[in-house]
Design an enzyme around this catalytic site. Sequence first.
Site, mmCIF file in Angstrom:
data_model
loop_
_atom_site.group_PDB
_atom_site.id
_atom_site.type_symbol
_atom_site.label_atom_id
_atom_site.label_comp_id
_atom_site.label_asym_id
_atom_site.label_seq_id
_atom_site.Cartn_x
_atom_site.Cartn_y
_atom_site.Cartn_z
ATOM 1 N N ALA A 132 22.910 46.636 57.697
ATOM 2 C CA ALA A 132 23.209 46.605 56.171
ATOM 3 C C ALA A 132 22.660 45.465 55.486
ATOM 4 O O ALA A 132 22.938 45.015 54.258
ATOM 5 C CB ALA A 132 24.626 46.894 55.948
ATOM 6 N N SER A 137 23.747 41.052 63.336
ATOM 7 C CA SER A 137 23.301 40.202 64.527
ATOM 8 C C SER A 137 23.664 38.875 64.623
ATOM 9 O O SER A 137 23.885 38.388 65.761
ATOM 10 C CB SER A 137 21.770 40.417 64.237
ATOM 11 O OG SER A 137 21.123 40.133 63.161
ATOM 12 N N ASP A 184 21.488 32.836 58.558
ATOM 13 C CA ASP A 184 22.677 33.855 58.943
ATOM 14 C C ASP A 184 23.453 33.006 60.231
ATOM 15 O O ASP A 184 24.957 32.986 60.097
ATOM 16 C CB ASP A 184 21.944 34.963 59.489
ATOM 17 C CG ASP A 184 21.083 35.447 58.440
ATOM 18 O OD1 ASP A 184 21.117 35.204 57.437
ATOM 19 O OD2 ASP A 184 20.135 36.565 58.947
ATOM 20 N N TYR A 234 9.073 41.825 57.886
ATOM 21 C CA TYR A 234 9.728 40.492 57.912
ATOM 22 C C TYR A 234 8.775 39.453 58.414
ATOM 23 O O TYR A 234 8.480 38.559 57.876
ATOM 24 C CB TYR A 234 11.005 40.392 58.575
ATOM 25 C CG TYR A 234 11.759 39.078 58.693
ATOM 26 C CD1 TYR A 234 12.789 38.804 57.594
ATOM 27 C CD2 TYR A 234 11.513 38.076 59.365
ATOM 28 C CE1 TYR A 234 13.353 37.628 57.514
ATOM 29 C CE2 TYR A 234 12.199 36.905 59.332
ATOM 30 C CZ TYR A 234 13.268 36.614 58.278
ATOM 31 O OH TYR A 234 13.709 35.428 58.298
HETATM 32 C C1 GLA Z 1 17.177 37.749 57.093
HETATM 33 C C2 GLA Z 1 17.115 36.341 58.282
HETATM 34 C C3 GLA Z 1 17.130 35.074 57.365
HETATM 35 C C4 GLA Z 1 16.558 35.075 56.095
HETATM 36 C C5 GLA Z 1 16.839 36.329 55.348
HETATM 37 C C6 GLA Z 1 16.086 36.438 54.117
HETATM 38 O O1 GLA Z 1 18.552 37.826 56.937
HETATM 39 O O2 GLA Z 1 17.823 36.625 59.303
HETATM 40 O O3 GLA Z 1 16.691 34.073 58.286
HETATM 41 O O4 GLA Z 1 15.304 34.872 56.250
HETATM 42 O O5 GLA Z 1 16.561 37.545 56.019
HETATM 43 O O6 GLA Z 1 16.597 35.449 53.141
#
Ligand code: GLA
Length: 389
Positions: A132, A137, A184, A234
């Site tokens: 989501a 993770s 994160d 990504y």
């Molecule tokens: C994911 C990645 C983060 C960051 C975001 C975008 O959540 O795990 O490190 O790059 O995307 O801001």
Amino acid sequence: MTYLDPGDPQHFATRLRSAFADRYGRAPAVVGRAPGRVNLIGEHTDYNRGLVLPVALPHATYAAAAPRADGRVRVGSRQQDDEWEGTIATAGPGGPQGWAAYAAGVLWSLTEAGFDLPGMDLLVDGSVPLGAGLSSSAALECSVAVAALAVAGVTLDDDTRARVVQACIRAEGEVAGAPTGGMDQAVAMLAEDGSALLIDFDTDESRPVPLPLPALTLLVTDTRVQHELTDGGYGERRADCEAAAAELRLPSLRAASLEQVERIRDDRVRRRARHVVTETARVQPVADALVAGDREELARLLALSHASMRDDFEISCEELDAAVAVAIESGAVGARMTGGGFGGSSVAVVPDERVEAVMRAIDTEFALRGFTAPAHLRAEPSAGAGLVG
Ligand code: GLA
């Protein structure tokens, strides 16, 4: 309406302890907890040495662990059918696949970082919705790390927390194959209750930004469009940003000005870089506007951020655009998509009395347009990882 309650940590821990005993035939020694997150501003800026402003969610992953004398490792989940079994040495790159890579991979990367871990049985459970864009993770990695270190008798002081962040980033990159930027894991380990976390990836410094949010709710809507950071989109964005910095002969886009970026030759690479530079410039102003309760400024900055992700970085989708537009039409102060993109969630700043109306309006719009019904949750700023009970 689907509303996701975070659940009570003690309740989760009790349920997990008994599931652990059923599965492994003995009681766990510890239960670790690590939160999911929602990012308020600063998207795809972390791996460009920029700024971010995430909030730890009350929704979390819980990991129960008990040491084993034979050096073996078993990792199970109450949400998954498969169980991974091996040793810490076989939990590295090329070892566990799928969800288990995030869990077992952390035991390998913590060992690589110099922590002396025994073999162990692990069982996880949680309330962070998967896929989501809310960092299930990182929550998984950090909950396992906290439980594993407790089993090894390591105290979770500030220095250890910082090392855990790095070990979890390494497990996600090298074992799970998701080249993420570190936001994160940092917020999962370092957040403080009642605050967002302002992180500067140039200096690696972070500080809590207290968010009492009088009369305002942070409403998260999971569009149920699944996103996977290992899918390629990504990594492509990250590669474009690196190409932009290389063309400008800079170590990262953090050092780039808007004038420099506008000179980049390739249209796509230029737009990617423009997003990163303008987005980093919005982070401190959004923090200030939240603290000051400046609704007009928040509305303006969140709208600019969403447009930048939609048009320049191209990581939004119809469902995210709809959730953001409807939230604003039905009374939100401001809204934007959040997280890695290509699906996932939106976040809206909503006056308390409008929250129900906003959720219902989004549900109605999704139904009219034939989208999968979304799920909503309240992002009450919560504490980073720790032991439960
Ligand atoms: C994911 C990645 C983060 C960051 C975001 C975008 O959540 O795990 O490190 O790059 O995307 O801001």
